[in-house]
Design a protein around this motif. Structure first.
Motif, PDB file in Angstrom:
ATOM      1  N   ILE A 109       0.860  -1.182   0.000  1.00  9.86           N
ATOM      2  CA  ILE A 109       0.000   0.000   0.000  1.00  9.86           C
ATOM      3  C   ILE A 109       0.897   1.234   0.000  1.00  9.86           C
ATOM      4  O   ILE A 109       2.053   1.174   0.457  1.00  9.86           O
ATOM      5  CB  ILE A 109      -0.958   0.037   1.214  1.00  9.86           C
ATOM      6  CG1 ILE A 109      -0.194  -0.064   2.530  1.00  9.86           C
ATOM      7  CG2 ILE A 109      -1.998  -1.070   1.108  1.00  9.86           C
ATOM      8  CD1 ILE A 109      -1.081   0.002   3.774  1.00  9.86           C
ATOM      9  N   ARG A 110       0.389   2.350  -0.507  1.00  9.39           N
ATOM     10  CA  ARG A 110       1.176   3.588  -0.555  1.00  9.39           C
ATOM     11  C   ARG A 110       0.759   4.566   0.549  1.00  9.39           C
ATOM     12  O   ARG A 110       1.534   5.429   0.943  1.00  9.39           O
ATOM     13  CB  ARG A 110       1.010   4.257  -1.927  1.00  9.39           C
ATOM     14  CG  ARG A 110       1.510   3.386  -3.081  1.00  9.39           C
ATOM     15  CD  ARG A 110       3.019   3.308  -3.118  1.00  9.39           C
ATOM     16  NE  ARG A 110       3.519   2.275  -4.010  1.00  9.39           N
ATOM     17  CZ  ARG A 110       3.709   2.421  -5.315  1.00  9.39           C
ATOM     18  NH1 ARG A 110       3.385   3.570  -5.894  1.00  9.39           N
ATOM     19  NH2 ARG A 110       4.193   1.441  -6.037  1.00  9.39           N
ATOM     20  N   ALA A 111      -0.481   4.446   0.992  1.00  9.76           N
ATOM     21  CA  ALA A 111      -0.995   5.277   2.076  1.00  9.76           C
ATOM     22  C   ALA A 111      -2.202   4.556   2.652  1.00  9.76           C
ATOM     23  O   ALA A 111      -2.781   3.679   2.003  1.00  9.76           O
ATOM     24  CB  ALA A 111      -1.378   6.668   1.575  1.00  9.76           C
ATOM     25  N   PHE A 112      -2.581   4.916   3.878  1.00  9.00           N
ATOM     26  CA  PHE A 112      -3.713   4.232   4.484  1.00  9.00           C
ATOM     27  C   PHE A 112      -4.515   5.173   5.361  1.00  9.00           C
ATOM     28  O   PHE A 112      -4.079   6.284   5.698  1.00  9.00           O
ATOM     29  CB  PHE A 112      -3.261   3.004   5.288  1.00  9.00           C
ATOM     30  CG  PHE A 112      -2.333   3.308   6.435  1.00  9.00           C
ATOM     31  CD1 PHE A 112      -2.825   3.747   7.657  1.00  9.00           C
ATOM     32  CD2 PHE A 112      -0.960   3.135   6.301  1.00  9.00           C
ATOM     33  CE1 PHE A 112      -1.963   4.018   8.723  1.00  9.00           C
ATOM     34  CE2 PHE A 112      -0.095   3.406   7.349  1.00  9.00           C
ATOM     35  CZ  PHE A 112      -0.607   3.854   8.551  1.00  9.00           C
ATOM     36  N   GLY A 113      -5.688   4.717   5.742  1.00  9.98           N
ATOM     37  CA  GLY A 113      -6.573   5.506   6.589  1.00  9.98           C
ATOM     38  C   GLY A 113      -7.703   4.649   7.108  1.00  9.98           C
ATOM     39  O   GLY A 113      -7.663   3.419   7.025  1.00  9.98           O
ATOM     40  N   GLY A 114      -8.739   5.317   7.620  1.00  6.59           N
ATOM     41  CA  GLY A 114      -9.861   4.599   8.193  1.00  6.59           C
ATOM     42  C   GLY A 114     -11.175   5.060   7.594  1.00  6.59           C
ATOM     43  O   GLY A 114     -11.403   6.255   7.413  1.00  6.59           O
ATOM     44  N   SER A 115     -12.026   4.111   7.268  1.00  3.49           N
ATOM     45  CA  SER A 115     -13.376   4.410   6.816  1.00  3.49           C
ATOM     46  C   SER A 115     -14.328   4.097   7.956  1.00  3.49           C
ATOM     47  O   SER A 115     -14.263   3.004   8.534  1.00  3.49           O
ATOM     48  CB  SER A 115     -13.717   3.568   5.582  1.00  3.49           C
ATOM     49  OG  SER A 115     -15.045   3.804   5.161  1.00  3.49           O
ATOM     50  N   ASN A 116     -15.181   5.056   8.289  1.00  2.00           N
ATOM     51  CA  ASN A 116     -16.104   4.924   9.413  1.00  2.00           C
ATOM     52  C   ASN A 116     -15.350   4.770  10.731  1.00  2.00           C
ATOM     53  O   ASN A 116     -15.669   3.923  11.567  1.00  2.00           O
ATOM     54  CB  ASN A 116     -17.071   3.751   9.176  1.00  2.00           C
ATOM     55  CG  ASN A 116     -17.933   3.975   7.968  1.00  2.00           C
ATOM     56  OD1 ASN A 116     -18.714   4.917   7.915  1.00  2.00           O
ATOM     57  ND2 ASN A 116     -17.765   3.124   6.951  1.00  2.00           N
ATOM     58  N   TRP A 117     -14.388   5.618  10.880  1.00  4.02           N
ATOM     59  CA  TRP A 117     -13.625   5.749  12.121  1.00  4.02           C
ATOM     60  C   TRP A 117     -14.009   7.071  12.786  1.00  4.02           C
ATOM     61  O   TRP A 117     -14.180   8.086  12.111  1.00  4.02           O
ATOM     62  CB  TRP A 117     -12.123   5.745  11.837  1.00  4.02           C
ATOM     63  CG  TRP A 117     -11.523   4.370  11.737  1.00  4.02           C
ATOM     64  CD1 TRP A 117     -11.939   3.351  10.937  1.00  4.02           C
ATOM     65  CD2 TRP A 117     -10.404   3.886  12.479  1.00  4.02           C
ATOM     66  NE1 TRP A 117     -11.134   2.249  11.110  1.00  4.02           N
ATOM     67  CE2 TRP A 117     -10.173   2.551  12.059  1.00  4.02           C
ATOM     68  CE3 TRP A 117      -9.547   4.432  13.437  1.00  4.02           C
ATOM     69  CZ2 TRP A 117      -9.150   1.759  12.571  1.00  4.02           C
ATOM     70  CZ3 TRP A 117      -8.526   3.651  13.950  1.00  4.02           C
ATOM     71  CH2 TRP A 117      -8.332   2.319  13.532  1.00  4.02           C
ATOM     72  N   THR A 118     -14.091   7.039  14.105  1.00  5.77           N
ATOM     73  CA  THR A 118     -14.347   8.287  14.817  1.00  5.77           C
ATOM     74  C   THR A 118     -13.087   9.143  14.799  1.00  5.77           C
ATOM     75  O   THR A 118     -11.963   8.630  14.664  1.00  5.77           O
ATOM     76  CB  THR A 118     -14.743   8.030  16.271  1.00  5.77           C
ATOM     77  OG1 THR A 118     -13.637   7.435  16.969  1.00  5.77           O
ATOM     78  CG2 THR A 118     -15.977   7.122  16.356  1.00  5.77           C
ATOM     79  N   ILE A 119     -13.277  10.434  14.956  1.00  5.31           N
ATOM     80  CA  ILE A 119     -12.133  11.350  15.010  1.00  5.31           C
ATOM     81  C   ILE A 119     -11.229  10.991  16.188  1.00  5.31           C
ATOM     82  O   ILE A 119      -9.987  11.054  16.084  1.00  5.31           O
ATOM     83  CB  ILE A 119     -12.634  12.801  15.105  1.00  5.31           C
ATOM     84  CG1 ILE A 119     -13.210  13.237  13.754  1.00  5.31           C
ATOM     85  CG2 ILE A 119     -11.516  13.749  15.535  1.00  5.31           C
ATOM     86  CD1 ILE A 119     -13.900  14.572  13.781  1.00  5.31           C
ATOM     87  N   GLN A 120     -11.827  10.595  17.305  1.00  6.02           N
ATOM     88  CA  GLN A 120     -11.031  10.251  18.488  1.00  6.02           C
ATOM     89  C   GLN A 120     -10.086   9.082  18.204  1.00  6.02           C
ATOM     90  O   GLN A 120      -8.906   9.111  18.574  1.00  6.02           O
ATOM     91  CB  GLN A 120     -11.959   9.901  19.661  1.00  6.02           C
ATOM     92  CG  GLN A 120     -12.754  11.080  20.218  1.00  6.02           C
ATOM     93  CD  GLN A 120     -13.888  11.532  19.313  1.00  6.02           C
ATOM     94  OE1 GLN A 120     -14.378  10.747  18.473  1.00  6.02           O
ATOM     95  NE2 GLN A 120     -14.296  12.798  19.444  1.00  6.02           N
ATOM     96  N   ARG A 121     -10.588   8.060  17.508  1.00  5.54           N
ATOM     97  CA  ARG A 121      -9.733   6.910  17.200  1.00  5.54           C
ATOM     98  C   ARG A 121      -8.686   7.270  16.150  1.00  5.54           C
ATOM     99  O   ARG A 121      -7.555   6.760  16.189  1.00  5.54           O
ATOM    100  CB  ARG A 121     -10.596   5.742  16.708  1.00  5.54           C
ATOM    101  CG  ARG A 121     -11.309   5.011  17.821  1.00  5.54           C
ATOM    102  CD  ARG A 121     -10.428   4.017  18.535  1.00  5.54           C
ATOM    103  NE  ARG A 121     -10.263   2.784  17.771  1.00  5.54           N
ATOM    104  CZ  ARG A 121      -9.598   1.715  18.217  1.00  5.54           C
ATOM    105  NH1 ARG A 121      -9.013   1.736  19.413  1.00  5.54           N
ATOM    106  NH2 ARG A 121      -9.484   0.625  17.466  1.00  5.54           N
ATOM    107  N   VAL A 122      -9.017   8.137  15.204  1.00  8.72           N
ATOM    108  CA  VAL A 122      -8.019   8.596  14.231  1.00  8.72           C
ATOM    109  C   VAL A 122      -6.906   9.342  14.964  1.00  8.72           C
ATOM    110  O   VAL A 122      -5.712   9.139  14.685  1.00  8.72           O
ATOM    111  CB  VAL A 122      -8.664   9.499  13.160  1.00  8.72           C
ATOM    112  CG1 VAL A 122      -7.588  10.113  12.259  1.00  8.72           C
ATOM    113  CG2 VAL A 122      -9.653   8.696  12.311  1.00  8.72           C
TER     114      VAL A 122
END
Length: 667
Positions: A498-511
């Motif tokens: 992967i080149r970059a990653f993130g979260g779908s349906n993640w709360t701001i607090q967990r991010v």
């Protein structure tokens, strides 16, 4: 008619000759040119029909400024390519039936006609004949009461010549496309008229058929269709068996027999319709005198409606043709009739017949995500509902050529079919380094590091690629320490998967927790988030575990951190398309997720601003998403090219900060 329409004929086969004679018999048409793939064929045809110009290529015919309208008479698989090119050349189009090989290609033809503002009609000549209009009037006037069943047959035995167009896979052979299309078009017409419409589409279709072992095309087949209003149609067609052609329409008060429905009065002779009333032993014969030969009527129908760009029903309108192609797709799917060119591995050119290229006039806007060194289109094409390669290819080719670079899919979409088709399309087109693939995995209940790795590796295999540009965890699992997810994602980042990653349906607090962990451990953190974001407030999530970031606190956080947001349901799943009204509860999902007093106030403001700017409300709603003071990328999920093109218009709308606040009831 005061105006003469100058025709060019593209193709020199049998049907081209029949239509050429029709133009000569018409009151509105003049033959000025013919085009073929060989000089010999073009010259022979021109001499036979006294046509002044003969071209040894289709391109030369379309380049002739004297030609105003073209009749496309090529084999089925070539219809889409040359209809689209005719539209691009500014020529009005009469295209032999079927309009295309499948619904996806037909959709591309219709959009080309819209874009280039030309007339387009599918050449079902029987739909232009007065006999068909008379049958429509009879049904409309209740001559047989309520329509209950329709029987339509068009079938003949073409022999066993393997070189015949009718038995060749590569030429779109088989009964369904060649003559079954007549049966579906008649059934849809009659059912529609019975329901007070111009046509109706079936809600169910069942079929059986025989596909030849050598020909590999449908040699004969039958289908049963169910329409709204409990109307049933029985259709039969074939190219290897002679059956009794005809149409019978049965109603509550009698029935209608049309002995010659498909080629009525080819030379202008009268035709007959037989009306059997309940309680009467002998039928009433209704004689229709057309006044002109069949194909002359068709040519005159085109000329009469050039300015309207479509001929009215019962001639084939654009939506009628699209519905008919969709029905033919259903029929073929039922019996397993797939053309080789439609298979995922078939490395065919785009539907217009040229190599894929980005159009220089595209209006696309681009953004950036840390770790990805490619331009990312601000509109992201959702790859989650295209179930066949023809549909996917037409949709994705068009998006790419209009500047789209970003494509969103997920491990769970259609059981993996979405990833497989997307990967095959990218491979077929040879554009892996020109596109950004957004992938998602680890959806509940498989949201843990072990399953994340397992699904990512399987996604890479399905996509036929070594890496996914931007990988989102599809859901979060708060029971697992966030550091475990950060660690495994960095493992795949270091491995180049992967080149970059993130979260779908993640709360701001967990991010925030994830990125804090990454900073403290010298790791890479989340580069983007994919939550719901739209002008309409999400009342209830459409799916379990979904999170929206449309609230003021979330927007403020994204603005402070300038975190890219990939918004799903960016257009509130159709809330701003005119489907949502306070008194309309016909769509339970729309009501459950988006109906609220404040959302309807937003809708009122969207409608007002759309009127002021001369655009569609949905364009304003999407422009709102793209006009935020932080990086946004709008995921769109068009099912049709018209929906894609509607979304693209949002790129040309510039909303001021004041307009953005006003739309969201903040001013």
């Amino acid at each position: 008619m005061s105006r003469i329409l100058r025709w060019g004929i593209l193709g020199t086969g049998r049907i081209a000759g029949i239509f050429a004679r029709g133009v000569q018999d018409s009151v509105s048409g003049k033959l000025v040119a013919v085009g073929s793939r060989s000089e010999e064929s073009a010259s022979r045809f021109a001499k036979e029909f006294n046509i002044p110009k003969a071209y040894a290529s289709y391109e030369e015919l379309l380049a002739d400024p004297e030609v105003e309208a073209v009749y496309i008479a090529t084999p089925h698989p070539m219809h889409a390519q040359w209809a689209i090119r005719a539209a691009e050349a500014g020529k009005h189009i009469l295209c032999e039936k079927p309009l295309a090989l499948n619904h996806a290609e037909a959709m591309a033809i219709v959009e080309a006609a819209k874009e280039h503002d030309v007339f387009l009609m599918e050449a079902f000549m029987y739909r232009c004949h007065p006999q068909t209009a008379r049958v429509v009037d009879m049904i409309r006037d209740g001559a047989i009461g309520n329509v209950r069943t329709i029987q339509a047959t068009f079938s003949f035995d073409a022999g066993s010549n393997p070189g015949s167009r009718l038995l060749r896979q590569d030429l779109g052979g088989g009964g369904i496309l060649d003559v079954g299309c007549y049966c579906t078009s008649m059934a849809r017409l009659i059912a529609g008229v019975a329901l007070g419409k111009d046509f109706a589409d079936p809600i169910e279709l069942k079929a059986v058929g025989h596909i030849g072992e050598e020909s590999r095309v449908d040699e004969y087949t039958a289908a049963v269709l169910k329409f709204p209003g409990e109307i049933i149609a029985q259709l039969a067609t074939g190219v290897r068996v002679k059956q009794e052609d005809g149409v019978r329409i049965y109603g509550s008060d009698g029935w209608i027999h049309i002995p010659e429905p498909w080629i009525p009065g080819p030379n202008g002779e009268p035709t007959s319709i037989f009306l059997y009333k309940k309680g009467q032993s002998t039928p009433e014969e209704i004689v229709v005198d057309p006044g002109s030969p069949l194909y002359a009527i068709e040519a005159d129908t085109v000329a009469s409606h050039i300015e309207d760009r479509q001929a009215p029903s019962p001639a084939m309108t654009w939506e009628d043709s699209l519905g008919n192609m969709r029905t033919l797709d259903m029929w073929r799917e039922q019996i397993g009739m797939i053309y080789d060119s439609e298979r995922p591995e078939a490395n065919t050119l785009p539907v217009h017949g040229r190599p894929l290229r980005v159009r220089p006039d595209n209006k696309m806007k681009y953004g950036h995500v840390q770790g990805i060194d490619k331009p990312i289109s601000r509109l992201v094409m959702g790859v989650d509902n295209q179930r066949t390669m023809p549909h996917l290819a037409v949709m994705l080719d068009d998006f790419f050529e209009r500047g789209g670079t970003c494509f969103d899919t997920a491990y769970i979409y259609m059981g993996g079919l979405s990833e497989k088709l997307l990967g095959q399309w990218v491979k077929n087109r040879g554009i892996r380094e020109q596109v950004v693939i957004v992938g998602k995995g680890a959806h509940t209940p498989y949201c843990d590091p072990e399953n994340l790795t397992k699904q990512l590796l399987e996604s890479l295999d399905r996509l036929q690629t070594d890496y996914i540009d931007l990988y989102f965890m599809h859901r979060d699992n708060p029971e697992i320490p966030v550091g475990e997810f950060v660690e495994v994602l960095n493992e795949h980042l270091r491995a180049g998967r992967i080149r970059a990653f993130g979260g779908s349906n993640w709360t701001i607090q967990r991010v925030e927790e994830a990125n804090k962990y990454a900073r403290e451990h010298g790791l890479t953190g989340f580069a983007a988030v994919s939550n719901n974001f739209s002008l309409a407030r999400m009342i209830e999530p459409p799916w379990a575990g979904c999170i929206s970031s449309s609230d003021p606190e979330s927007r403020a956080w994204f603005e402070r951190n300038q975190m890219p947001l990939f918004s799903w349901s960016s257009q509130a799943r159709g809330f701003f398309t005119g489907r949502a009204r306070p008194d309309d509860f016909s769509d339970p999902e729309l009501v459950r997720c988006w109906y609220s007093e404040d959302n309807f106030r937003r809708l009122e403001r969207v409608n007002q601003l759309a009127r002021e700017k001369g655009v569609e409300p949905i364009n304003i709603a999407l422009a709102y998403v793209l006009s935020q003071p932080f990086p946004t990328f709008a995921l769109i999920g068009p099912r049709a090219l018209s929906e894609t093109h509607s979304s693209l218009k949002a790129l040309e709308i510039e909303l001021t900060p004041e307009e953005v606040k006003w739309l969201n009831l903040e001013a």
